[in-house]
Write a protein that holds these residues in place. Sequence first.
Motif, PDB file in Angstrom:
ATOM      1  N   ASP A 253       0.857  -1.194   0.000  1.00 48.71           N
ATOM      2  CA  ASP A 253       0.000   0.000   0.000  1.00 48.71           C
ATOM      3  C   ASP A 253       0.885   1.233   0.000  1.00 48.71           C
ATOM      4  OD1 ASP A 253      -2.076   1.764   0.184  1.00 48.71           O
ATOM      5  OD2 ASP A 253      -2.455   1.433   2.325  1.00 48.71           O
ATOM      6  N   ASN A 254       1.022   1.883  -1.146  1.00 55.09           N
ATOM      7  CA  ASN A 254       1.807   3.114  -1.236  1.00 55.09           C
ATOM      8  C   ASN A 254       1.179   4.038  -2.276  1.00 55.09           C
ATOM      9  OD1 ASN A 254       2.699   2.211  -3.803  1.00 55.09           O
ATOM     10  ND2 ASN A 254       4.423   1.131  -2.866  1.00 55.09           N
ATOM     11  N   ALA A 255       1.803   5.188  -2.429  1.00 49.36           N
ATOM     12  CA  ALA A 255       1.210   6.216  -3.298  1.00 49.36           C
ATOM     13  C   ALA A 255       1.709   6.142  -4.732  1.00 49.36           C
ATOM     14  CB  ALA A 255       1.518   7.601  -2.722  1.00 49.36           C
ATOM     15  N   TYR A 256       2.517   5.151  -5.090  1.00 47.65           N
ATOM     16  CA  TYR A 256       3.024   5.054  -6.445  1.00 47.65           C
ATOM     17  C   TYR A 256       1.896   4.834  -7.455  1.00 47.65           C
ATOM     18  CZ  TYR A 256       7.775   4.533  -4.550  1.00 47.65           C
ATOM     19  OH  TYR A 256       8.971   4.726  -3.905  1.00 47.65           O
ATOM     20  N   THR A 257       2.077   5.414  -8.620  1.00 42.93           N
ATOM     21  CA  THR A 257       1.137   5.227  -9.729  1.00 42.93           C
ATOM     22  C   THR A 257       1.890   4.558 -10.878  1.00 42.93           C
ATOM     23  OG1 THR A 257       1.651   7.326 -10.828  1.00 42.93           O
ATOM     24  CG2 THR A 257       0.016   7.374  -9.028  1.00 42.93           C
ATOM     25  N   PRO A 258       1.178   4.062 -11.876  1.00 42.62           N
ATOM     26  CA  PRO A 258       1.873   3.457 -13.019  1.00 42.62           C
ATOM     27  C   PRO A 258       2.899   4.381 -13.660  1.00 42.62           C
ATOM     28  CG  PRO A 258      -0.434   2.862 -13.074  1.00 42.62           C
ATOM     29  CD  PRO A 258      -0.277   3.862 -11.949  1.00 42.62           C
ATOM     30  N   ALA A 259       2.681   5.686 -13.581  1.00 43.95           N
ATOM     31  CA  ALA A 259       3.632   6.633 -14.177  1.00 43.95           C
ATOM     32  C   ALA A 259       5.006   6.545 -13.527  1.00 43.95           C
ATOM     33  CB  ALA A 259       3.090   8.053 -14.058  1.00 43.95           C
ATOM     34  N   ASP A 260       5.051   6.157 -12.249  1.00 44.45           N
ATOM     35  CA  ASP A 260       6.331   6.031 -11.551  1.00 44.45           C
ATOM     36  C   ASP A 260       7.155   4.872 -12.087  1.00 44.45           C
ATOM     37  OD1 ASP A 260       5.995   8.154  -9.572  1.00 44.45           O
ATOM     38  OD2 ASP A 260       4.432   6.879  -8.711  1.00 44.45           O
ATOM     39  N   PHE A 261       6.512   3.953 -12.809  1.00 43.36           N
ATOM     40  CA  PHE A 261       7.195   2.774 -13.334  1.00 43.36           C
ATOM     41  C   PHE A 261       7.219   2.769 -14.859  1.00 43.36           C
ATOM     42  CE2 PHE A 261       5.326   1.839  -9.227  1.00 43.36           C
ATOM     43  CZ  PHE A 261       6.396   1.282  -8.538  1.00 43.36           C
ATOM     44  N   ALA A 262       7.069   3.947 -15.443  1.00 45.12           N
ATOM     45  CA  ALA A 262       7.014   4.043 -16.899  1.00 45.12           C
ATOM     46  C   ALA A 262       8.296   3.548 -17.564  1.00 45.12           C
ATOM     47  CB  ALA A 262       6.733   5.489 -17.313  1.00 45.12           C
ATOM     48  N   HIS A 263       9.416   3.637 -16.851  1.00 40.45           N
ATOM     49  CA  HIS A 263      10.704   3.207 -17.391  1.00 40.45           C
ATOM     50  C   HIS A 263      10.868   1.691 -17.379  1.00 40.45           C
ATOM     51  CE1 HIS A 263      11.368   3.016 -13.066  1.00 40.45           C
ATOM     52  NE2 HIS A 263      10.980   4.290 -13.026  1.00 40.45           N
ATOM     53  N   LEU A 264      10.046   0.960 -16.614  1.00 43.42           N
ATOM     54  CA  LEU A 264      10.166  -0.487 -16.495  1.00 43.42           C
ATOM     55  C   LEU A 264       9.612  -1.151 -17.756  1.00 43.42           C
ATOM     56  CD1 LEU A 264      10.987  -2.782 -14.506  1.00 43.42           C
ATOM     57  CD2 LEU A 264       8.584  -2.836 -13.789  1.00 43.42           C
ATOM     58  N   ARG A 265      10.490  -1.675 -18.592  1.00 38.14           N
ATOM     59  CA  ARG A 265      10.044  -2.249 -19.855  1.00 38.14           C
ATOM     60  C   ARG A 265       9.765  -3.738 -19.768  1.00 38.14           C
ATOM     61  NH1 ARG A 265      13.792  -4.975 -22.825  1.00 38.14           N
ATOM     62  NH2 ARG A 265      15.978  -4.786 -22.242  1.00 38.14           N
ATOM     63  N   VAL A 266      10.374  -4.432 -18.816  1.00 40.01           N
ATOM     64  CA  VAL A 266      10.126  -5.866 -18.701  1.00 40.01           C
ATOM     65  C   VAL A 266      10.401  -6.332 -17.274  1.00 40.01           C
ATOM     66  CG1 VAL A 266      12.478  -6.490 -19.436  1.00 40.01           C
ATOM     67  CG2 VAL A 266      10.634  -8.151 -19.647  1.00 40.01           C
ATOM     68  N   ALA A 267       9.523  -7.217 -16.789  1.00 42.26           N
ATOM     69  CA  ALA A 267       9.734  -7.899 -15.514  1.00 42.26           C
ATOM     70  C   ALA A 267       9.724  -9.393 -15.812  1.00 42.26           C
ATOM     71  CB  ALA A 267       8.631  -7.543 -14.517  1.00 42.26           C
ATOM     72  N   LEU A 268      10.587 -10.128 -15.149  1.00 42.29           N
ATOM     73  CA  LEU A 268      10.627 -11.552 -15.420  1.00 42.29           C
ATOM     74  C   LEU A 268      10.496 -12.348 -14.142  1.00 42.29           C
ATOM     75  CD1 LEU A 268      14.253 -12.738 -16.020  1.00 42.29           C
ATOM     76  CD2 LEU A 268      13.767 -10.294 -15.993  1.00 42.29           C
ATOM     77  N   SER A 269       9.846 -13.502 -14.274  1.00 35.67           N
ATOM     78  CA  SER A 269       9.570 -14.359 -13.138  1.00 35.67           C
ATOM     79  C   SER A 269      10.028 -15.773 -13.434  1.00 35.67           C
ATOM     80  CB  SER A 269       8.072 -14.360 -12.818  1.00 35.67           C
ATOM     81  OG  SER A 269       7.787 -15.141 -11.679  1.00 35.67           O
ATOM     82  N   GLY A 270      10.582 -16.425 -12.424  1.00 37.90           N
ATOM     83  CA  GLY A 270      11.018 -17.809 -12.565  1.00 37.90           C
ATOM     84  C   GLY A 270      11.072 -18.461 -11.201  1.00 37.90           C
ATOM     85  N   GLY A 271      11.579 -19.680 -11.171  1.00 36.55           N
ATOM     86  CA  GLY A 271      11.730 -20.396  -9.910  1.00 36.55           C
ATOM     87  C   GLY A 271      10.532 -21.225  -9.521  1.00 36.55           C
ATOM     88  N   ALA A 272       9.347 -20.816  -9.963  1.00 37.03           N
ATOM     89  CA  ALA A 272       8.101 -21.518  -9.673  1.00 37.03           C
ATOM     90  C   ALA A 272       7.032 -20.938 -10.595  1.00 37.03           C
ATOM     91  CB  ALA A 272       7.698 -21.347  -8.208  1.00 37.03           C
ATOM     92  N   PRO A 273       5.942 -21.670 -10.819  1.00 38.80           N
ATOM     93  CA  PRO A 273       4.872 -21.133 -11.674  1.00 38.80           C
ATOM     94  C   PRO A 273       4.275 -19.860 -11.091  1.00 38.80           C
ATOM     95  CG  PRO A 273       4.621 -23.502 -11.375  1.00 38.80           C
ATOM     96  CD  PRO A 273       5.683 -23.062 -10.406  1.00 38.80           C
ATOM     97  N   LEU A 274       4.005 -18.904 -11.958  1.00 39.33           N
ATOM     98  CA  LEU A 274       3.420 -17.630 -11.546  1.00 39.33           C
ATOM     99  C   LEU A 274       1.902 -17.723 -11.653  1.00 39.33           C
ATOM    100  CD1 LEU A 274       3.926 -14.570 -10.861  1.00 39.33           C
ATOM    101  CD2 LEU A 274       3.735 -14.160 -13.323  1.00 39.33           C
TER     102      LEU A 274
END
Length: 502
Positions: A253-274
């Motif tokens: 729970d924080n005040a961040y909006t999607p605009a704060d993460f506009a620079h994030l072009r890719v997130a990756l997940s592994g180690g277990a099914p998402l």
Amino acid sequence: MVNVAAEVWEHGRTTPERVAVRSPRRITFGELRAVNARVAGAVRDAGLVPLDRVLFIAPSIPEFVEIYYGLHAAGVTVITMNTMSTIPEIGYVFDDSGAELVIAWHENAANAASAAAERGTPFWEIRPGASFDSAPLTRPHDHAPDDTACILYTSGTSGRPKGAELTASNLLETATAFQRVLNLRAEDRYGTALPLFHVFGQADCLNAALVAGASFSLVHPFDAAAVLEVMVADRLTVASGVPTMWNAMVQVDNAYTPADFAHLRVALSGGAPLPAATLRAFQARFECTILEGYGLTESTGGAAFSDVSRPTKTGTVGPALPGTELEIRDSDGAVVTAGVTGEVFLRGPTIMKGYWNRPDVTAAELRDGWLRTGDLGSLDDDGYLNIVDRVKDLIIRGGYNVYPREVEEVLYQHPSIVEVAVIGVPDDHYGEEIAAVTVLRADAVETPETIRAWAKERLSPYKVPRLFSFVEALPKGGTGKILKRAIDREGLRRNTTGDRKA
């Protein structure tokens, strides 16, 4: 030259002022190369020669990066271990690997020091600001491609842990493959809270980023709010984690909006099914898609990944990594057609050399270059891999096959469920019964009966869990992966109630 350190050092030569490590301490590639060279010199001065084994225990901190590439530059075989390892666990790896030196971060040094003392093995304790006064090594050791550069021990879910021998070529091929599928460039800012002692954080993330010349930000220990802060402050373009991490982040729970993460072009997940519910929640909150991948320690953490240049298919871990072959085989070893579930087999440049001092096990699991994974999956017509479950996690209830992951995917859609692990427990009538060990939201008022009724509307009757246990937290390993093997199945059988209706 075949050495992952040589690739990192080249950036120190050509672009020494470029930032290599950005958080929590700033280190340029030139500075990293200089420290690596002194570490390598100290290792050589201690009498170690290439392919001697060195045990290294440290969390995800800048000092890990400084020492790790210094060890590789010296040409020794690097063995990284969980910082929570006990004296017997460390002792086992000592004895199995024949390690000639152990290096440990001061906060994780007590057990390593004791295990080393019992064996009369040299021990180095590393503290903040540690300096290495030996003459620096001028150039990294040039490995043969099949030299064992790393030995990473598996978790030992069946028997004693085995040391997967990852070669100098494995490390470079894996880094290169992930550069291609992530389109990594020197301008990227990569970050993670993954443990670097694990193959995912070490081989697939750290090596891929620094070999590409990108910067790398670290968060230790994992804290969902702290990760989000670093993502914003360091303007990360790439971030990686395991499903439990992403699940925790979408609930901060924080005040961040999607605009704060506009620079994030890719997130990756592994180690277990998402869980699909987590993927959708992350995309809605951060307006960034999580791409899934699949791999094992024995495949240097890489096998398949949802390539950024190809269409994403939700529910799959993407096609094979460049250079890797995937086959799905039935119980007789025959290759099955698209859409049919069977065991996943892998072959390619990221596959391990074998298990250290285990020729019998190597021969059983690695034949003609094909690695038997122990995972159940299927390929679609485009070659995208869907991981169904672990072979050993399959629940057979009254003759029906139940895949825990399928049940978990449905339960994660329940608004009161934060985390869940579905397992089979012994049952005198059905052979196995389905149990769901569940973490609920703090304000939840659910009962086993209400969740079971909800699940009956979404699952075939034989797939619905009959046994429920509500817990405050699920057991997790050092990577944040839920450890189903640590759940007391007999305790669930004795202490949990459920119905017997089909």
